[in-house]
Design a protein around this motif. Structure first.
Motif, PDB file in Angstrom:
ATOM      1  N   ASP A   1       0.817  -1.214   0.000  1.00 26.19           N
ATOM      2  CA  ASP A   1       0.000   0.000   0.000  1.00 26.19           C
ATOM      3  C   ASP A   1       0.855   1.270   0.000  1.00 26.19           C
ATOM      4  O   ASP A   1       0.405   2.309   0.471  1.00 26.19           O
ATOM      5  N   ARG A   2       2.071   1.169  -0.508  1.00 29.98           N
ATOM      6  CA  ARG A   2       2.949   2.341  -0.502  1.00 29.98           C
ATOM      7  C   ARG A   2       3.582   2.533  -1.883  1.00 29.98           C
ATOM      8  O   ARG A   2       3.909   1.560  -2.572  1.00 29.98           O
ATOM      9  N   ARG A   3       3.709   3.802  -2.266  1.00 30.37           N
ATOM     10  CA  ARG A   3       4.433   4.164  -3.487  1.00 30.37           C
ATOM     11  C   ARG A   3       5.566   5.107  -3.124  1.00 30.37           C
ATOM     12  O   ARG A   3       5.433   5.946  -2.221  1.00 30.37           O
TER      13      ARG A   3
ATOM     14  N   LEU B   1       9.503  11.058  -2.347  1.00 32.91           N
ATOM     15  CA  LEU B   1       8.403  11.235  -1.406  1.00 32.91           C
ATOM     16  C   LEU B   1       7.584   9.946  -1.378  1.00 32.91           C
ATOM     17  O   LEU B   1       7.543   9.187  -2.359  1.00 32.91           O
ATOM     18  N   SER B   2       6.952   9.687  -0.245  1.00 31.63           N
ATOM     19  CA  SER B   2       6.201   8.453  -0.049  1.00 31.63           C
ATOM     20  C   SER B   2       4.710   8.740  -0.067  1.00 31.63           C
ATOM     21  O   SER B   2       4.241   9.714   0.521  1.00 31.63           O
ATOM     22  N   LEU B   3       3.947   7.865  -0.778  1.00 32.43           N
ATOM     23  CA  LEU B   3       2.496   8.032  -0.896  1.00 32.43           C
ATOM     24  C   LEU B   3       1.785   6.734  -0.579  1.00 32.43           C
ATOM     25  O   LEU B   3       2.376   5.643  -0.624  1.00 32.43           O
ATOM     26  N   ASP B   4       0.462   6.867  -0.336  1.00 29.04           N
ATOM     27  CA  ASP B   4      -0.364   5.691  -0.151  1.00 29.04           C
ATOM     28  C   ASP B   4      -0.443   4.928  -1.466  1.00 29.04           C
ATOM     29  O   ASP B   4       0.087   5.362  -2.492  1.00 29.04           O
ATOM     30  N   GLY B   5      -1.161   3.812  -1.460  1.00 24.77           N
ATOM     31  CA  GLY B   5      -1.211   2.895  -2.599  1.00 24.77           C
ATOM     32  C   GLY B   5      -1.556   3.546  -3.923  1.00 24.77           C
ATOM     33  O   GLY B   5      -1.831   4.738  -4.025  1.00 24.77           O
ATOM     34  N   ASP B   6      -1.581   2.746  -4.982  1.00 25.27           N
ATOM     35  CA  ASP B   6      -1.651   3.240  -6.358  1.00 25.27           C
ATOM     36  C   ASP B   6      -2.928   4.008  -6.662  1.00 25.27           C
ATOM     37  O   ASP B   6      -3.009   4.745  -7.627  1.00 25.27           O
TER      38      ASP B   6
ATOM     39  N   GLY C   1      -4.125   6.463  -4.925  1.00 24.61           N
ATOM     40  CA  GLY C   1      -4.114   7.749  -4.252  1.00 24.61           C
ATOM     41  C   GLY C   1      -3.897   8.915  -5.194  1.00 24.61           C
ATOM     42  O   GLY C   1      -4.237   8.855  -6.379  1.00 24.61           O
ATOM     43  N   PRO C   2      -3.307  10.021  -4.688  1.00 23.87           N
ATOM     44  CA  PRO C   2      -3.126  11.245  -5.477  1.00 23.87           C
ATOM     45  C   PRO C   2      -2.362  11.009  -6.781  1.00 23.87           C
ATOM     46  O   PRO C   2      -1.468  10.157  -6.835  1.00 23.87           O
ATOM     47  N   ARG C   3      -2.727  11.778  -7.819  1.00 20.83           N
ATOM     48  CA  ARG C   3      -2.120  11.650  -9.143  1.00 20.83           C
ATOM     49  C   ARG C   3      -1.244  12.842  -9.523  1.00 20.83           C
ATOM     50  O   ARG C   3      -0.624  12.824 -10.584  1.00 20.83           O
TER      51      ARG C   3
ATOM     52  N   GLY D   1      18.420  20.791  -4.354  1.00 20.91           N
ATOM     53  CA  GLY D   1      18.093  21.592  -3.181  1.00 20.91           C
ATOM     54  C   GLY D   1      16.809  21.206  -2.502  1.00 20.91           C
ATOM     55  O   GLY D   1      15.905  22.029  -2.310  1.00 20.91           O
ATOM     56  N   ALA D   2      16.688  19.931  -2.128  1.00 23.63           N
ATOM     57  CA  ALA D   2      15.454  19.462  -1.499  1.00 23.63           C
ATOM     58  C   ALA D   2      15.128  20.230  -0.229  1.00 23.63           C
ATOM     59  O   ALA D   2      13.964  20.371   0.140  1.00 23.63           O
ATOM     60  N   ASP D   3      16.158  20.777   0.431  1.00 23.06           N
ATOM     61  CA  ASP D   3      15.902  21.511   1.672  1.00 23.06           C
ATOM     62  C   ASP D   3      15.157  22.815   1.425  1.00 23.06           C
ATOM     63  O   ASP D   3      14.598  23.408   2.346  1.00 23.06           O
ATOM     64  N   ARG D   4      15.136  23.286   0.180  1.00 29.19           N
ATOM     65  CA  ARG D   4      14.443  24.538  -0.156  1.00 29.19           C
ATOM     66  C   ARG D   4      13.069  24.278  -0.771  1.00 29.19           C
ATOM     67  O   ARG D   4      12.378  25.228  -1.161  1.00 29.19           O
ATOM     68  N   LEU D   5      12.691  23.023  -0.920  1.00 35.71           N
ATOM     69  CA  LEU D   5      11.452  22.685  -1.613  1.00 35.71           C
ATOM     70  C   LEU D   5      10.360  22.273  -0.643  1.00 35.71           C
ATOM     71  O   LEU D   5      10.628  21.745   0.439  1.00 35.71           O
ATOM     72  N   ARG D   6       9.128  22.499  -1.067  1.00 38.99           N
ATOM     73  CA  ARG D   6       7.949  22.011  -0.357  1.00 38.99           C
ATOM     74  C   ARG D   6       7.104  21.230  -1.356  1.00 38.99           C
ATOM     75  O   ARG D   6       7.056  21.581  -2.542  1.00 38.99           O
ATOM     76  N   ALA D   7       6.435  20.182  -0.867  1.00 39.26           N
ATOM     77  CA  ALA D   7       5.627  19.367  -1.774  1.00 39.26           C
ATOM     78  C   ALA D   7       4.260  19.101  -1.156  1.00 39.26           C
ATOM     79  O   ALA D   7       4.109  18.985   0.064  1.00 39.26           O
ATOM     80  N   SER D   8       3.263  19.035  -2.029  1.00 36.76           N
ATOM     81  CA  SER D   8       1.919  18.634  -1.625  1.00 36.76           C
ATOM     82  C   SER D   8       1.350  17.770  -2.733  1.00 36.76           C
ATOM     83  O   SER D   8       1.728  17.910  -3.905  1.00 36.76           O
ATOM     84  N   VAL D   9       0.437  16.853  -2.377  1.00 34.62           N
ATOM     85  CA  VAL D   9      -0.126  15.942  -3.379  1.00 34.62           C
ATOM     86  C   VAL D   9      -1.610  16.238  -3.532  1.00 34.62           C
ATOM     87  O   VAL D   9      -2.294  16.656  -2.585  1.00 34.62           O
ATOM     88  N   HIS D  10      -2.113  15.988  -4.781  1.00 31.66           N
ATOM     89  CA  HIS D  10      -3.464  16.423  -5.135  1.00 31.66           C
ATOM     90  C   HIS D  10      -4.125  15.414  -6.053  1.00 31.66           C
ATOM     91  O   HIS D  10      -3.460  14.647  -6.756  1.00 31.66           O
ATOM     92  N   ALA D  11      -5.445  15.484  -6.072  1.00 28.38           N
ATOM     93  CA  ALA D  11      -6.227  14.571  -6.910  1.00 28.38           C
ATOM     94  C   ALA D  11      -6.292  15.029  -8.356  1.00 28.38           C
ATOM     95  O   ALA D  11      -6.508  14.225  -9.263  1.00 28.38           O
ATOM     96  N   ASP D  12      -6.129  16.352  -8.604  1.00 28.18           N
ATOM     97  CA  ASP D  12      -6.214  16.841  -9.978  1.00 28.18           C
ATOM     98  C   ASP D  12      -5.163  17.914 -10.216  1.00 28.18           C
ATOM     99  O   ASP D  12      -4.486  18.389  -9.296  1.00 28.18           O
TER     100      ASP D  12
END
Length: 632
Positions: free
Chosen positions: A525-527, A567-572, A574-576, A535-546
């Motif tokens: 159940d993980r992706r 980055l780690s996400l729930d199963g396949d 989840g967000p696209r 520069g990952a320390d300067r980045l922010r990420a969010s996941v979305h459905a659309d």
């Protein structure tokens, strides 16, 4: 003039003739100019007022030690009181203000401080209209410390409503010609422009409010004759010739009197004069214009205007009179095209008497309009139209041209779905064309429209004229995977034409340089989503459905190697979409379907290994997936 402890910094000149009730508002704004009595001198010139202005001026002058009042009989025009006021100033700088206009708070102090800081000889101050008065705007698009008279269109502002260094008057002998009934401040301002070492433009706020009087008695609104304009034409050209050498600067500045006074002199109002005065106007125009009428100067005029001017320069008053009579009766400037090329379309009786070369040698203005614009991945899809201004014949063919800026590299894209339409009252061709940005070399590619008429070809940049439905915003170009940003489609600054910046050679990215490399299933159940991003320390990420990327949830980014982030996400299911942000903006990236890879030898997941610093494990996994690090 150098300012001393005994001279004011600024002298304000206000010529006054019957300016009630507006005069009181003009005077009441002066204490708020950011200058004390020792810094500001006010010179009031009463030109024989009899509406109460004379009483109000005397009252204010008696109350303020730094005000001086000059009373004189009415001179019959604005030139003499302006000259008297300017001659009386003692300040290092002076400013001429209309008696019905208003300075905004702190205007004079601000302008003088700017001139002192920049070493400006003249400072143009942005104006705004009151009661529907039109205020000039073409020279006030931006603040410029060292402006060019031609490139920054300063010639479009020839009133004396600006800050001048007082020494310019002595250096030039500049004055307002008293015989002129219109535009007497134009020769004065032109002379100062042409000897000034530095002219500045302040466009960051409104400094002067210019008023349209409700009684219609503005000096600029009274009726003028063709003779008045012919005299103004001569006065302006005389000054330009005196203070400039032949060449680009002179030809450029001549645009103002040629497109202004000359066109107004050769307007159907010419017919209101008796024939003797008409001959005088033609002689005046010929004497002033002939010595300076180069090809560059003629290009300031449209087709019909060029024909009228040539008739005047050749002294053909009778034929000019007939042409103006046709124009007054509703005749319009129209072009046509035949086997001989473009030519001015006139009634046969007039065309037969005018040299055919003159009718065929008229300027032709191509007009292109962007009708639609859409960007899908690397595809730029657009619709446009092409025509010649004032022409009754549409193009024979049309196509899109992309040219790499600064090089001779270009290619054409044939138009599709071509059809005849009407634009601006002219017959035009509308077309569609697609540009594939994927194979384009790094650089800026400018888009133009090529439209052909017989053997003649016109090329015009595309985008400045466009449908009101097209927003002036940037569009990201993406590769076929939708994960790599190729560049931007944008509208150029100023002219607003369409260009493609491939590889961000001119424009910075609209967000971080990040792209999704792959997604892998690491547990039932993980992706794990692997990104190429520095520069990952300067980045922010969010996941979305659309792709709209609203709402969503924030997820941590884990550095897993040089230029690699995960980055780690729930199963396949989840967000696209993942939104990656930094200080410059953001990018929204599609998350592909996950592929399966084995767990690491210790039984833990790759995410755990990455979090524990197992970078070699992650890189090995990336190699097994066929992923290469950025730059390899």
């Amino acid at each position: 003039m150098q300012k001393t402890s005994e001279t004011p910094l600024v002298s304000l000149v206000i010529p006054v003739y019957n300016a009630m009730p507006y005069l009181r508002e003009t005077l009441d704004a002066l204490p708020a100019q950011g200058l004390d009595d020792s810094q500001l001198e006010v010179v009031l010139v009463n030109d024989g007022s009899d509406d109460g202005s004379e009483t109000l001026l005397a009252e204010y002058a008696s109350r303020h030690a730094n005000y001086r009042l000059i009373d004189q009989p009415n001179s019959g025009g604005p030139a003499d009181p302006c000259n008297k006021g300017i001659a009386a100033v003692r300040g290092k700088y002076f400013f001429v203000l209309g008696a019905d206009d208003v300075l905004t708070e702190g205007a004079l102090g601000d302008l003088a401080a700017y001139a002192e800081k920049e070493g400006s000889d003249i400072v143009l101050a942005k104006m705004a209209g009151l009661n529907g008065r039109h205020a000039p705007s073409s020279m006030f698009r931006r603040t410029v410390a060292d402006a060019d008279i031609v490139e920054d269109k300063l010639y479009n502002s020839l009133t004396a409503i600006k800050l001048f260094r007082t020494d310019l008057v002595a250096e030039t002998g500049a004055h307002n010609p008293t015989h002129l009934r219109v535009g007497s401040d134009q020769p004065f301002t032109l002379a100062c422009y042409l000897v000034a070492k530095k002219i500045s433009v302040r466009a960051d706020r409104d400094f002067v409010l210019i008023r349209k009087r409700e009684d219609g008695k503005n000096v600029t609104s009274s009726a003028r004759s063709a003779w008045d304009y012919a005299q103004l034409l001569t006065a302006n050209i005389d000054v330009i010739v005196k203070f400039s050498a032949p060449g680009e600067l002179r030809d450029g500045i001549l645009r103002r009197p040629i497109r202004g006074a000359l066109r107004k002199a050769l307007h159907p109002r010419f017919l209101q004069l008796d024939e003797q005065k008409q001959e005088a106007v033609v002689a005046e125009i010929a004497a002033a214009v002939t010595p300076v009428y180069t090809e560059a100067v003629a290009a300031h005029l449209g087709p019909l205007e060029q024909v009228k001017t040539r008739l005047a320069l050749d002294g053909r008053t009778s034929l000019l009179r007939r042409l103006l009579t046709w124009e007054k009766g509703g005749g319009k400037e129209r072009l046509t095209h035949d086997a001989t090329g473009f030519h001015l379309d006139l009634p046969e009786d007039l065309a037969q008497e005018i040299d055919g070369e003159l009718l065929r040698g008229v300027p032709v203005t191509g007009m292109v309009r962007l009708e639609e614009l859409a960007v899908e991945g690397a595809q730029v899809r657009l619709a446009g139209s092409a025509r010649v201004k004032g022409c009754d014949v549409p193009p024979d063919a049309v196509q899109l041209r992309a040219r790499k800026r600064g090089t001779e590299d270009w290619f054409d894209v044939s138009g599709s779905e071509v059809r005849e339409v009407v634009r601006g009252g002219d017959r035009a061709l509308e077309f569609r064309a697609d540009v594939d940005a994927a194979p384009l070399e790094k650089g800026v590619w400018d888009l133009s429209v090529v439209h052909r008429y017989g053997s003649e070809e016109l090329v015009n940049r595309l985008g400045r004229l466009r449908s009101q439905d097209i927003a002036e915003r940037r569009h990201r170009l993406l590769d076929g995977t939708g994960r790599k940003e190729l560049g931007l489609v944008y509208f150029t600054e100023g002219f607003g034409n369409v260009s493609l910046d491939i590889g961000h050679t001119l424009l910075p990215r609209s967000g971080p340089d990040a792209r999704v490399l792959t997604a892998v299933s690491i547990e039932p159940d993980r992706r794990l989503v692997l990104l190429a991003a520095e520069g990952a320390d300067r980045l922010r990420a969010s996941v979305h459905a659309d792709e709209a990327a609203t709402g969503g949830r924030t997820v941590p980014l884990v550095p897993v190697g040089e230029g690699l982030t995960a980055l780690s996400l729930d199963g396949d299911g989840g967000p696209r979409w993942v939104k990656v942000e930094d200080g410059t903006g953001h990018v929204v990236l599609a998350i592909p379907a996950a592929v399966s890879v084995p767990h690491t030898p210790g039984g833990g997941s790759m995410l755990s290994a990455a979090a524990d610093g197992g970078k070699r494990t992650m890189r090995a996994a990336a190699r097994r997936l066929g992923v290469r690090r950025p730059g390899r």
